[in-house]
Each structure stands twice: as C-alpha cells, then as structure tokens.
Motif scaffolding. Structure first.
Motif, PDB file in Angstrom:
ATOM      1  N   HIS A  92      -7.172  -2.102   7.253  1.00 44.68           N
ATOM      2  CA  HIS A  92      -8.270  -1.238   6.712  1.00 44.68           C
ATOM      3  C   HIS A  92      -7.932  -0.766   5.295  1.00 44.68           C
ATOM      4  O   HIS A  92      -8.732  -0.933   4.376  1.00 44.68           O
ATOM      5  CB  HIS A  92      -8.262   0.203   7.569  1.00 44.68           C
ATOM      6  CG  HIS A  92      -9.262   1.121   7.011  1.00 44.68           C
ATOM      7  ND1 HIS A  92     -10.516   1.054   6.773  1.00 44.68           N
ATOM      8  CD2 HIS A  92      -8.890   2.099   6.482  1.00 44.68           C
ATOM      9  CE1 HIS A  92     -11.125   2.021   6.320  1.00 44.68           C
ATOM     10  NE2 HIS A  92     -10.311   2.690   6.114  1.00 44.68           N
ATOM     11  N   ARG A  93      -6.595  -0.442   4.869  1.00 46.50           N
ATOM     12  CA  ARG A  93      -6.229  -0.171   3.467  1.00 46.50           C
ATOM     13  C   ARG A  93      -6.561  -1.364   2.348  1.00 46.50           C
ATOM     14  O   ARG A  93      -7.139  -0.871   1.441  1.00 46.50           O
ATOM     15  CB  ARG A  93      -4.928   0.445   3.367  1.00 46.50           C
ATOM     16  CG  ARG A  93      -4.786   1.859   4.255  1.00 46.50           C
ATOM     17  CD  ARG A  93      -3.214   2.160   4.258  1.00 46.50           C
ATOM     18  NE  ARG A  93      -2.714   2.594   3.102  1.00 46.50           N
ATOM     19  CZ  ARG A  93      -2.794   3.629   2.625  1.00 46.50           C
ATOM     20  NH1 ARG A  93      -3.407   4.844   3.354  1.00 46.50           N
ATOM     21  NH2 ARG A  93      -2.340   4.200   1.400  1.00 46.50           N
TER      22      ARG A  93
ATOM     23  N   ASN B 160       8.775   2.024   5.130  1.00 52.56           N
ATOM     24  CA  ASN B 160       8.433   3.218   5.712  1.00 52.56           C
ATOM     25  C   ASN B 160       6.947   3.326   5.992  1.00 52.56           C
ATOM     26  O   ASN B 160       6.306   2.473   5.320  1.00 52.56           O
ATOM     27  CB  ASN B 160       9.040   4.499   5.216  1.00 52.56           C
ATOM     28  CG  ASN B 160       8.533   4.779   3.905  1.00 52.56           C
ATOM     29  OD1 ASN B 160       7.303   4.640   3.465  1.00 52.56           O
ATOM     30  ND2 ASN B 160       9.512   5.183   2.804  1.00 52.56           N
ATOM     31  N   THR B 161       6.709   4.219   6.679  1.00 54.79           N
ATOM     32  CA  THR B 161       5.149   4.556   7.224  1.00 54.79           C
ATOM     33  C   THR B 161       4.473   5.596   5.953  1.00 54.79           C
ATOM     34  O   THR B 161       3.280   5.702   6.340  1.00 54.79           O
ATOM     35  CB  THR B 161       5.097   4.909   8.478  1.00 54.79           C
ATOM     36  OG1 THR B 161       5.544   6.229   8.558  1.00 54.79           O
ATOM     37  CG2 THR B 161       5.671   3.916   9.509  1.00 54.79           C
ATOM     38  N   LEU B 162       5.186   6.077   5.100  1.00 54.80           N
ATOM     39  CA  LEU B 162       4.400   7.240   4.190  1.00 54.80           C
ATOM     40  C   LEU B 162       3.487   6.460   3.545  1.00 54.80           C
ATOM     41  O   LEU B 162       3.651   5.371   2.569  1.00 54.80           O
ATOM     42  CB  LEU B 162       5.624   7.535   3.201  1.00 54.80           C
ATOM     43  CG  LEU B 162       6.771   8.262   3.980  1.00 54.80           C
ATOM     44  CD1 LEU B 162       7.822   8.840   3.013  1.00 54.80           C
ATOM     45  CD2 LEU B 162       6.205   9.698   4.894  1.00 54.80           C
ATOM     46  N   ARG B 163       2.263   6.788   3.483  1.00 50.94           N
ATOM     47  CA  ARG B 163       0.956   6.378   2.836  1.00 50.94           C
ATOM     48  C   ARG B 163       0.173   7.412   2.216  1.00 50.94           C
ATOM     49  O   ARG B 163      -0.020   8.558   3.046  1.00 50.94           O
ATOM     50  CB  ARG B 163       0.443   5.623   3.530  1.00 50.94           C
ATOM     51  CG  ARG B 163       0.999   4.182   4.282  1.00 50.94           C
ATOM     52  CD  ARG B 163       1.155   3.281   3.275  1.00 50.94           C
ATOM     53  NE  ARG B 163       1.654   1.982   3.412  1.00 50.94           N
ATOM     54  CZ  ARG B 163       3.203   1.837   3.500  1.00 50.94           C
ATOM     55  NH1 ARG B 163       3.849   2.736   3.345  1.00 50.94           N
ATOM     56  NH2 ARG B 163       3.450   0.574   4.040  1.00 50.94           N
ATOM     57  N   ARG B 164      -0.309   7.267   1.130  1.00 53.37           N
ATOM     58  CA  ARG B 164      -1.262   8.361   0.374  1.00 53.37           C
ATOM     59  C   ARG B 164      -2.551   8.052   0.927  1.00 53.37           C
ATOM     60  O   ARG B 164      -2.917   6.985   1.284  1.00 53.37           O
ATOM     61  CB  ARG B 164      -1.171   8.067  -1.107  1.00 53.37           C
ATOM     62  CG  ARG B 164      -0.058   8.691  -1.833  1.00 53.37           C
ATOM     63  CD  ARG B 164       0.056   9.978  -2.271  1.00 53.37           C
ATOM     64  NE  ARG B 164       0.803  10.088  -3.389  1.00 53.37           N
ATOM     65  CZ  ARG B 164       0.702  10.538  -4.591  1.00 53.37           C
ATOM     66  NH1 ARG B 164      -0.535  10.213  -4.883  1.00 53.37           N
ATOM     67  NH2 ARG B 164       1.559  10.695  -5.263  1.00 53.37           N
ATOM     68  N   ASN B 165      -3.253   9.356   1.020  1.00 54.89           N
ATOM     69  CA  ASN B 165      -4.584   8.999   1.592  1.00 54.89           C
ATOM     70  C   ASN B 165      -5.360   8.245   0.298  1.00 54.89           C
ATOM     71  O   ASN B 165      -5.114   8.147  -0.747  1.00 54.89           O
ATOM     72  CB  ASN B 165      -5.404  10.617   1.556  1.00 54.89           C
ATOM     73  CG  ASN B 165      -4.843  11.270   2.452  1.00 54.89           C
ATOM     74  OD1 ASN B 165      -4.626  10.968   3.916  1.00 54.89           O
ATOM     75  ND2 ASN B 165      -4.825  12.555   2.365  1.00 54.89           N
ATOM     76  N   LEU B 166      -6.124   7.365   0.918  1.00 58.07           N
ATOM     77  CA  LEU B 166      -6.985   6.298   0.286  1.00 58.07           C
ATOM     78  C   LEU B 166      -7.663   7.124  -1.126  1.00 58.07           C
ATOM     79  O   LEU B 166      -7.807   6.549  -2.191  1.00 58.07           O
ATOM     80  CB  LEU B 166      -8.149   5.634   0.847  1.00 58.07           C
ATOM     81  CG  LEU B 166      -7.352   4.467   1.998  1.00 58.07           C
ATOM     82  CD1 LEU B 166      -8.367   4.069   2.975  1.00 58.07           C
ATOM     83  CD2 LEU B 166      -6.759   3.261   0.971  1.00 58.07           C
ATOM     84  N   CYS B 167      -8.218   8.341  -0.956  1.00 54.45           N
ATOM     85  CA  CYS B 167      -8.951   9.020  -1.826  1.00 54.45           C
ATOM     86  C   CYS B 167      -7.965   9.333  -3.101  1.00 54.45           C
ATOM     87  O   CYS B 167      -8.577   9.933  -4.249  1.00 54.45           O
ATOM     88  CB  CYS B 167      -9.651  10.224  -1.266  1.00 54.45           C
ATOM     89  SG  CYS B 167      -8.829  11.243  -0.475  1.00 54.45           S
TER      90      CYS B 167
ATOM     91  N   THR C  25       0.935  -1.129   0.044  1.00 50.56           N
ATOM     92  CA  THR C  25      -0.088   0.080   0.042  1.00 50.56           C
ATOM     93  C   THR C  25       0.937   1.172  -0.010  1.00 50.56           C
ATOM     94  O   THR C  25       0.270   2.422   0.083  1.00 50.56           O
ATOM     95  CB  THR C  25      -0.834   0.049   1.274  1.00 50.56           C
ATOM     96  OG1 THR C  25      -0.156   0.400   2.400  1.00 50.56           O
ATOM     97  CG2 THR C  25      -1.751  -1.215   1.257  1.00 50.56           C
ATOM     98  N   GLY C  26       2.204   1.138   0.039  1.00 50.51           N
ATOM     99  CA  GLY C  26       3.093   2.121  -0.052  1.00 50.51           C
ATOM    100  C   GLY C  26       4.559   1.442   0.151  1.00 50.51           C
ATOM    101  O   GLY C  26       4.722   0.358   0.127  1.00 50.51           O
TER     102      GLY C  26
ATOM    103  N   VAL D 156      -3.542  -9.718  -4.005  1.00 51.78           N
ATOM    104  CA  VAL D 156      -3.167  -9.666  -2.460  1.00 51.78           C
ATOM    105  C   VAL D 156      -2.216  -8.547  -2.178  1.00 51.78           C
ATOM    106  O   VAL D 156      -1.853  -7.958  -3.062  1.00 51.78           O
ATOM    107  CB  VAL D 156      -2.495 -11.039  -2.132  1.00 51.78           C
ATOM    108  CG1 VAL D 156      -3.476 -12.352  -2.119  1.00 51.78           C
ATOM    109  CG2 VAL D 156      -1.199 -11.102  -2.929  1.00 51.78           C
ATOM    110  N   VAL D 157      -2.407  -7.985  -1.065  1.00 49.26           N
ATOM    111  CA  VAL D 157      -1.574  -7.003  -0.413  1.00 49.26           C
ATOM    112  C   VAL D 157      -0.588  -7.670   0.543  1.00 49.26           C
ATOM    113  O   VAL D 157      -0.713  -8.374   1.276  1.00 49.26           O
ATOM    114  CB  VAL D 157      -2.313  -5.896   0.546  1.00 49.26           C
ATOM    115  CG1 VAL D 157      -1.654  -4.697   0.978  1.00 49.26           C
ATOM    116  CG2 VAL D 157      -3.485  -5.336  -0.810  1.00 49.26           C
ATOM    117  N   HIS D 158       0.766  -7.026   0.596  1.00 46.14           N
ATOM    118  CA  HIS D 158       1.641  -7.396   1.410  1.00 46.14           C
ATOM    119  C   HIS D 158       1.967  -6.426   2.409  1.00 46.14           C
ATOM    120  O   HIS D 158       2.123  -5.153   2.168  1.00 46.14           O
ATOM    121  CB  HIS D 158       3.105  -7.762   0.681  1.00 46.14           C
ATOM    122  CG  HIS D 158       4.005  -8.725   1.289  1.00 46.14           C
ATOM    123  ND1 HIS D 158       4.417  -8.299   2.532  1.00 46.14           N
ATOM    124  CD2 HIS D 158       4.462  -9.746   0.832  1.00 46.14           C
ATOM    125  CE1 HIS D 158       5.428  -9.265   3.026  1.00 46.14           C
ATOM    126  NE2 HIS D 158       5.350 -10.127   1.882  1.00 46.14           N
ATOM    127  N   ALA D 159       2.059  -6.763   3.608  1.00 40.34           N
ATOM    128  CA  ALA D 159       2.405  -5.895   4.814  1.00 40.34           C
ATOM    129  C   ALA D 159       3.735  -5.493   4.704  1.00 40.34           C
ATOM    130  O   ALA D 159       4.618  -6.193   4.351  1.00 40.34           O
ATOM    131  CB  ALA D 159       1.914  -6.538   6.186  1.00 40.34           C
TER     132      ALA D 159
END
Length: 301
Positions: free
Chosen positions: A95-96, A38-45, A33-34, A65-68
C-alpha cells in the motif's frame, strides 16, 4: 535508467530521497519506506510525497522502486505469529509503495529456517496468496538470492515454483541481483547472456522489473552475498557496464547497492556513498578508480 539505493529519514523524508538521487546524477532510485530492520513507519501524510513527486517530474524521473524490509520472511513455517506478521506487514508495504508512486516492491522471497526447500516454497506461496489480490496495484519483484543459509530464490527454478503456485502471479516480477547471481553459481562475468537464456527457460525477459547492479567480493558459487564496489570485485567493470547498455533493459531501473567507501578526513576515516562516481563511470564506460577520490572531495565539502 541508472540509480542507487537512497535514504529516507529526517524532516525531508521522501523529498530528501529524491534530492539525494539527483545529487548522484541518477534518473531512478530505490528506497525503503522506513528502516529495513524494524516496523517504525511515518504516516504517509508526513512523508512529503507530493513535493517528492513534483521534484521527480521536474527532473524527468519517471520510475523508482521500493525495497521491502529484511524483517519479512514468508518462508517461516516454525513460527505462525512471525508468518502472520510478515503477511500483514507486506500488505502494508504494498500500500505504501503505491501511495508513494512506485509500481515495484522488491522482496527477498524468504528462508525456510531449516524446514527444507519444499516447505519453505509452499509457505512463501501461501504468504503471497494471502497478500495479493486482483486489485493490488504494485507488483512484487522477487529478488534472486545468493543461497546463503536457508534462503530461497537462489535459482530461477525455485522462483518459477513460487510463480506457478501464486494465484495472481500477473502481479509478480523479478529483480536480478548480479552479486547474488554470481554467488549462487551463475556465470555473470563470463556468460551473462547464458544466464539470461537460463532465466528465459522459466520467465520472459519482460518479467525483469529491476536490476541490482553490484560487484561481488566472492568467487562464483560462494553463496555468501557480499557486495563489492563496481570494478573492484570478481565480476568486474566490463561486464557490469555492459549490462547497463543491454537494449533489453533500456527502460528497466538499474540500482547500485554497493558499499560506502572510506576516505580520510582530519586523520579519521569517513564513509561516503560511491554512487555519483560509479554512475558517472558506468555512463562514460570507463573504469576510473581515481574518479572516486575526486567525487569524495566534493562530497566532503
């Protein structure tokens, strides 16, 4: 279903991820999801999720699938702040994952950082119990690990201990990584059916939500976790191709995480993704190293 890891960046975000998967001829894929470091993540919108879902629907992609991220370590008993961060961030990633339209979040179980297997497993159980509840929509797929350093999840027995301690373990699944299994000591090349039989001592086959299909640079039991391109490693093309044809996994996302391959362009090396060539070879059932060169030429244009 056969696909690969794809990127997520730039203006197109998740829409670009789907386009990349389609460019490889894939009918599934895996994405972070990014950035995983690191913890940088775009807003879902801002991730262009509706457009990505529409493009998947147009092309018959029904599951991904998504990887953590690697920065999550639920097994850490030495640093309470790091443990709390891991729990909180894992909850956000679940959630993402759901909002992006996936039902599977692949997770490295964690490392005990020197405190021992029992302490690490108990901490992982605690972390998952603080993360999952009865209303959690996505599943956590615990990945089989190679046993490098103090990482946990290197055996089906360890993974079963985690399952047994999790309250809402109906929300758990497995991700089988062929390289990791090989490096952990399982005989993937010579007796994958036996590996599955060992797994089924602890888990029914329907608990496998995802397979990471990787060759290995290492001999069985090396505990090193070094992926190799399909057909170039110690597991070999024949076995890996056979796994993609097993009826038990006909509806399971099979994901390539093999290394980029180098090609020369203007006197300089350039790394290109191997996935289009590897997917084509696996579907045709023929190992053809020359195909990589052909595909590389088209990717350079």
């Amino acid at each position: 279903m056969l696909g690969s890891h794809v990127g997520l960046s730039g203006k197109e975000q998740f829409l670009g991820s789907v386009k990349e998967a389609l460019s490889y001829g894939a009918d599934t894929f895996m994405v972070y999801t990014g950035a995983p470091q690191n913890t940088l993540r775009r807003n879902l919108c801002d991730m262009r999720i509706p457009e990505a879902k529409a493009l998947m629907a147009e092309n018959g992609i029904t599951e991904f699938v998504v990887h953590a991220p690697y920065i999550i370590n639920l097994g850490n008993t030495l640093k309470p702040d790091q443990f709390k961060f891991s729990v909180d961030f894992l909850r956000e990633e679940l959630h993402r994952t759901t909002e992006m339209g996936s039902r599977t979040l692949v997770l490295h179980p964690g490392s005990h950082v020197g405190e021992g297997e029992d302490a690490g497993i108990m901490q992982i159980i605690r972390g998952i119990n603080e993360t999952l509840d009865a209303d959690t929509e996505a599943h956590i797929a615990l990945e089989t690990m190679a046993g490098k350093g103090s990482e946990l999840g290197k055996s089906f027995e360890q993974l079963a201990r985690i399952y047994d301690g999790v309250i809402h373990n109906n929300k758990l699944r497995l991700c089988l990584d062929t390289c990791h299994l090989n490096d952990a000591g399982y005989n993937v090349k010579g007796d994958f059916e036996g590996v599955l039989a060992e797994m089924e001592r602890y888990f029914p086959i329907n608990q496998v939500a995802c397979i990471h299909l990787n060759d290995s640079k290492n001999e069985q039991g090396a505990a090193k976790d070094r992926h190799e391109n399909i057909g170039f490693g110690t597991i070999g093309f024949e076995r890996l191709c056979a796994i993609t044809r097993m009826p038990e996994f006909a509806n399971t996302p099979i994901i390539l995480e093999t290394p980029y391959m180098s090609t020369e362009e203007g006197g300089k090396d350039r790394s290109l993704p191997p996935y289009k060539a590897e997917i084509e070879m696996l579907r045709e059932g023929v190992f053809n190293p020359e195909l990589w060169k052909t595909v590389a030429e088209t990717q350079k244009k």
